[in-house]
Design a protein around this motif. Structure first.
Motif, short mmCIF file in Angstrom:
data_model
loop_
_atom_site.label_atom_id
_atom_site.label_comp_id
_atom_site.label_asym_id
_atom_site.label_seq_id
_atom_site.Cartn_x
_atom_site.Cartn_y
_atom_site.Cartn_z
N ASN A 123 4.85 -13.12 3.53
CA ASN A 123 5.23 -13.83 4.76
C ASN A 123 6.16 -13.04 5.66
O ASN A 123 6.25 -13.31 6.86
N ALA A 124 6.89 -12.09 5.09
CA ALA A 124 7.84 -11.30 5.88
C ALA A 124 8.17 -10.02 5.12
O ALA A 124 8.13 -9.98 3.89
N VAL A 125 8.51 -8.98 5.87
CA VAL A 125 8.93 -7.70 5.30
C VAL A 125 10.31 -7.37 5.84
O VAL A 125 10.58 -7.53 7.03
N ILE A 126 11.19 -6.88 4.97
CA ILE A 126 12.53 -6.48 5.38
C ILE A 126 12.68 -4.98 5.14
O ILE A 126 12.41 -4.48 4.05
N MET A 127 13.13 -4.27 6.15
CA MET A 127 13.32 -2.83 6.06
C MET A 127 14.80 -2.50 6.07
O MET A 127 15.50 -2.80 7.04
N GLY A 128 15.29 -1.86 5.00
CA GLY A 128 16.67 -1.41 4.99
C GLY A 128 16.90 -0.31 6.00
O GLY A 128 17.95 -0.23 6.64
N HIS A 129 15.91 0.60 6.15
CA HIS A 129 15.87 1.59 7.21
C HIS A 129 14.44 2.13 7.25
O HIS A 129 13.59 1.70 6.47
N SER A 143 -1.30 -4.69 12.70
CA SER A 143 -2.22 -5.68 13.31
C SER A 143 -2.25 -6.99 12.54
O SER A 143 -3.26 -7.69 12.52
N THR A 144 -1.17 -7.31 11.87
CA THR A 144 -1.01 -8.64 11.27
C THR A 144 0.15 -9.33 11.98
O THR A 144 0.88 -8.72 12.76
N LYS A 145 0.35 -10.59 11.69
CA LYS A 145 1.46 -11.33 12.28
C LYS A 145 2.70 -11.32 11.39
O LYS A 145 3.70 -11.97 11.72
#
Length: 288
Positions: A123-129, A143-145
């Motif tokens: 459902n969501a991605v979190i990027m530390g950097h 190309s996804t939401k």
């Protein structure tokens, strides 16, 4: 960093890439006593690199030792998959570096399947950097939401570095696609969901963020991404080696994280530290 925002004890999620697969489940504490339900740690491969990248002066020559041994260190790439009661599956992403001990079992989709989920369930991605060893797996979300959460300064710096080639190599153009659903945030703190807190910790990069997670039984966890690549940097308060971008910012961020750990008694998960990583239970074990 001033006063602390509400819900100082966050929730779970972070997945690692490495030669062995590890799952971890966390529960976060909210006002009703629960936050996140599960978090799985997955290993996608080992990596190796010269020690001088991670600890300052470790390979420097001196008059008495003009040709010091150039030691290499075996590392892990870490990611965590978190299952949150209201937000669903949240995925702090790492992927791809100079891998060793690699097999197809280390691929992102294969690791997620070991948790009983599919990459399409994220459902969501979190990027530390956004360095290449963190952002390589973002190709799965083009190309996804699916929202990609990242600090505003980190996103701007990554694009600038690629466009001007001032820090090209650690950032790669295909990891910064305009077709990703970027969700940038600003400031020192973001409560992404109840029990999942992101804290701005510049030094390694201008926009690096660490994640704080609180679980019902195992307590508080702090995932540092590359603020600390290896254990010695955390324990000895040693600044980064060749991978440092701003020494003074790193020192200030280190002081903030030290106080956070002291205040919460958090368990630390360091960016690429195999010793720390394998001191915890691996999948299919789940922390709660």
């Amino acid at each position: 960093m001033g006063g602390l925002p509400p819900h100082d004890e966050p929730g779970p999620w972070f997945q690692q890439n490495h030669q062995t697969e590890r799952q971890v489940a966390y529960s976060e504490r909210g006002n009703d006593g629960s936050v996140a339900d599960y978090a799985w740690w997955e290993d996608e491969s080992n990596v190796t690199s010269a020690n001088g990248w991670f600890k300052r002066a470790t390979t420097s020559s001196t008059a008495s030792n003009p040709n010091p041994e150039s030691k290499r260190r075996k590392l892990v790439i870490i990611s965590v998959l978190i299952e949150h009661p209201t937000e669903g599956l949240i995925f702090p992403l790492n992927d791809v570096f100079a891998r060793v001990d690699y097999s197809e079992d280390h691929e992102l989709e294969a690791q997620i399947k070991k948790t009983g989920h599919d990459i399409k369930d994220i459902n969501a991605v979190i990027m530390g950097h956004l360095h290449l060893d963190q952002a390589g797996g973002l190709e799965h979300f083009i190309s996804t939401k699916v929202p990609i959460y990242v600090h505003e300064l980190g996103l701007k710096h990554a694009y600038y570095s690629v466009a001007t080639k001032t820090d090209f190599g650690v950032y790669l153009p295909h990891c910064l696609s305009f077709d990703l659903n970027w969700q940038a945030f600003s400031g020192d703190f973001l409560e992404l969901a109840q029990g999942i807190n992101l804290r701005h910790a510049p030094g390694h990069t201008p926009g690096l963020c660490v994640m704080q997670v609180n679980l019902r039984e195992s307590g508080t966890w702090v995932f540092t991404t590359d603020m600390y690549h290896v254990q010695g940097k955390w324990e000895d308060s040693v600044p980064q080696g060749w991978l440092a971008r701003d020494h003074d910012d790193w020192v200030r961020s280190h002081q903030m994280i030290r106080m956070l750990q002291k205040r919460t008694g958090a368990k630390m998960v360091l960016g690429h530290c195999a010793k720390t990583f394998f001191s915890y239970e691996i999948a299919p074990h789940a922390y709660t």
